[in-house]
Design a protein around this motif. Sequence first.
Motif, PDB file in Angstrom:
ATOM      1  N   LYS A 117      44.607  44.486  38.859  1.00  0.00           N
ATOM      2  CA  LYS A 117      43.510  44.977  37.867  1.00  0.00           C
ATOM      3  C   LYS A 117      43.177  43.594  37.116  1.00  0.00           C
ATOM      4  O   LYS A 117      42.050  43.547  36.415  1.00  0.00           O
ATOM      5  CB  LYS A 117      43.832  46.077  37.098  1.00  0.00           C
ATOM      6  CG  LYS A 117      44.037  47.295  37.613  1.00  0.00           C
ATOM      7  CD  LYS A 117      43.949  48.554  37.001  1.00  0.00           C
ATOM      8  CE  LYS A 117      42.573  48.902  36.399  1.00  0.00           C
ATOM      9  NZ  LYS A 117      42.296  50.268  35.737  1.00  0.00           N
ATOM     10  N   ASN A 118      44.264  42.750  36.904  1.00  0.00           N
ATOM     11  CA  ASN A 118      44.106  41.757  36.135  1.00  0.00           C
ATOM     12  C   ASN A 118      45.054  40.586  36.092  1.00  0.00           C
ATOM     13  O   ASN A 118      46.139  41.108  36.624  1.00  0.00           O
ATOM     14  CB  ASN A 118      44.110  42.111  34.547  1.00  0.00           C
ATOM     15  CG  ASN A 118      43.531  41.040  33.651  1.00  0.00           C
ATOM     16  OD1 ASN A 118      42.851  40.230  33.969  1.00  0.00           O
ATOM     17  ND2 ASN A 118      44.099  41.125  32.317  1.00  0.00           N
ATOM     18  N   ARG A 165      43.519  47.634  49.390  1.00  0.00           N
ATOM     19  CA  ARG A 165      42.477  47.357  50.402  1.00  0.00           C
ATOM     20  C   ARG A 165      42.167  48.516  51.629  1.00  0.00           C
ATOM     21  O   ARG A 165      41.227  48.729  51.995  1.00  0.00           O
ATOM     22  CB  ARG A 165      42.619  45.962  50.796  1.00  0.00           C
ATOM     23  CG  ARG A 165      42.293  44.849  50.330  1.00  0.00           C
ATOM     24  CD  ARG A 165      42.754  43.622  50.709  1.00  0.00           C
ATOM     25  NE  ARG A 165      42.426  42.484  49.860  1.00  0.00           N
ATOM     26  CZ  ARG A 165      42.993  41.260  49.922  1.00  0.00           C
ATOM     27  NH1 ARG A 165      43.923  40.870  50.600  1.00  0.00           N
ATOM     28  NH2 ARG A 165      42.237  40.294  49.233  1.00  0.00           N
ATOM     29  N   GLU A 170      39.196  45.836  46.431  1.00  0.00           N
ATOM     30  CA  GLU A 170      39.743  44.553  46.412  1.00  0.00           C
ATOM     31  C   GLU A 170      40.430  44.242  44.826  1.00  0.00           C
ATOM     32  O   GLU A 170      40.016  45.143  44.023  1.00  0.00           O
ATOM     33  CB  GLU A 170      38.613  43.699  46.495  1.00  0.00           C
ATOM     34  CG  GLU A 170      38.210  43.614  48.284  1.00  0.00           C
ATOM     35  CD  GLU A 170      39.089  42.999  49.176  1.00  0.00           C
ATOM     36  OE1 GLU A 170      39.891  41.964  48.556  1.00  0.00           O
ATOM     37  OE2 GLU A 170      39.213  43.558  50.146  1.00  0.00           O
ATOM     38  N   ALA A 172      40.288  43.307  41.186  1.00  0.00           N
ATOM     39  CA  ALA A 172      39.413  43.324  40.215  1.00  0.00           C
ATOM     40  C   ALA A 172      38.719  41.965  40.176  1.00  0.00           C
ATOM     41  O   ALA A 172      39.205  40.936  40.217  1.00  0.00           O
ATOM     42  CB  ALA A 172      39.927  43.875  38.958  1.00  0.00           C
ATOM     43  N   ALA A 173      37.353  42.046  40.023  1.00  0.00           N
ATOM     44  CA  ALA A 173      36.474  40.842  40.165  1.00  0.00           C
ATOM     45  C   ALA A 173      36.928  39.962  39.418  1.00  0.00           C
ATOM     46  O   ALA A 173      36.822  38.575  39.316  1.00  0.00           O
ATOM     47  CB  ALA A 173      35.023  41.386  40.021  1.00  0.00           C
ATOM     48  N   GLY A 174      37.111  40.215  37.773  1.00  0.00           N
ATOM     49  CA  GLY A 174      37.353  39.345  37.161  1.00  0.00           C
ATOM     50  C   GLY A 174      38.963  38.936  36.709  1.00  0.00           C
ATOM     51  O   GLY A 174      39.428  38.306  36.070  1.00  0.00           O
ATOM     52  N   SER A 175      39.748  39.201  38.172  1.00  0.00           N
ATOM     53  CA  SER A 175      41.264  39.153  37.884  1.00  0.00           C
ATOM     54  C   SER A 175      41.734  37.640  38.289  1.00  0.00           C
ATOM     55  O   SER A 175      42.802  37.251  37.742  1.00  0.00           O
ATOM     56  CB  SER A 175      41.923  40.134  38.684  1.00  0.00           C
ATOM     57  OG  SER A 175      41.827  39.745  39.969  1.00  0.00           O
ATOM     58  N   ASP A 176      40.828  37.025  38.843  1.00  0.00           N
ATOM     59  CA  ASP A 176      41.258  35.450  39.403  1.00  0.00           C
ATOM     60  C   ASP A 176      42.536  35.848  40.271  1.00  0.00           C
ATOM     61  O   ASP A 176      43.382  34.676  40.037  1.00  0.00           O
ATOM     62  CB  ASP A 176      41.424  34.573  38.256  1.00  0.00           C
ATOM     63  CG  ASP A 176      40.046  34.159  37.621  1.00  0.00           C
ATOM     64  OD1 ASP A 176      39.205  34.178  38.545  1.00  0.00           O
ATOM     65  OD2 ASP A 176      40.060  33.532  36.573  1.00  0.00           O
ATOM     66  N   GLU A 178      42.871  35.172  43.259  1.00  0.00           N
ATOM     67  CA  GLU A 178      42.961  34.165  44.283  1.00  0.00           C
ATOM     68  C   GLU A 178      43.525  32.655  43.371  1.00  0.00           C
ATOM     69  O   GLU A 178      44.135  32.037  44.150  1.00  0.00           O
ATOM     70  CB  GLU A 178      41.602  33.658  44.689  1.00  0.00           C
ATOM     71  CG  GLU A 178      40.998  34.605  45.747  1.00  0.00           C
ATOM     72  CD  GLU A 178      41.696  34.796  46.903  1.00  0.00           C
ATOM     73  OE1 GLU A 178      42.300  33.779  47.604  1.00  0.00           O
ATOM     74  OE2 GLU A 178      42.021  36.061  47.228  1.00  0.00           O
TER      75      GLU A 178
END
Length: 239
Positions: A117-118, A165, A170, A172-176, A178
């Motif tokens: 999530k983060n 998945r 996926e 969370a979009a703001g989790s960075d 990658e």
Amino acid sequence: MDETELTGRVRALRDKGCSPKEIARAIGVPRSAVAPLIKSIAAQDDTSPAAREVVECWVSPNWSDGLTVDRHPEWPDVKVPDSGGSGLVSVLVARDAGRHRVSVCGYLVDVFCLGVKNTIGPHVMDRHALTMFARSYFDAYHASPLAVPMELVQHLVFGAVEYARDLGFEPAAGSDFETTKDHLGQWTGPSAIRFGRDCQPFFVEGPHDNAAKVVATLRRSVGPDNFHYLVGAERSPAN
């Protein structure tokens, strides 16, 4: 001056922004002796996080609550009353960054449903600051964080990502994720942890979750009778 001392002095001057010529003059050695050391130091600094030595890994207490863990009775946990049962687990990983520093990444993981999530980091800090940083990071919990092996961290974080998945989610979009996943090293799976609360997805709404979208995704991926949820004051019938 031995090689270790020479390398240390070159590194210190390099960190101050000195040129190879200035470093050679300050140390009193030929520039030809400084150049290969600068190159070697730069290569070390560019090493992938996954190749750097693991200094410490921590997880929040009660991490295994509601989960099933196979084949690893040695993985530690501490049961904490009134933990909330939300399935949220915090993870912190510190790796050596050279020059008495560490590089630190943190992960907030929903092990019941949504996966990562983060994340935070990587933050580079002096080693002496690491203990205080870890204490602050886990401050919201009712017990001290647990020092654990990297193997557990990998099974926990990467395993939760794979579980999510499979459900249709996926990181969370703001989790960075990658940006931070290299700190976890290489992992092939499968995880020794069976995720979901008692092996079924359980969604607990957080402040940034689109609850309607999550519930709709779960209905498509596992069917309406194969998951539970807590959305606001609404609780799925089986709960």
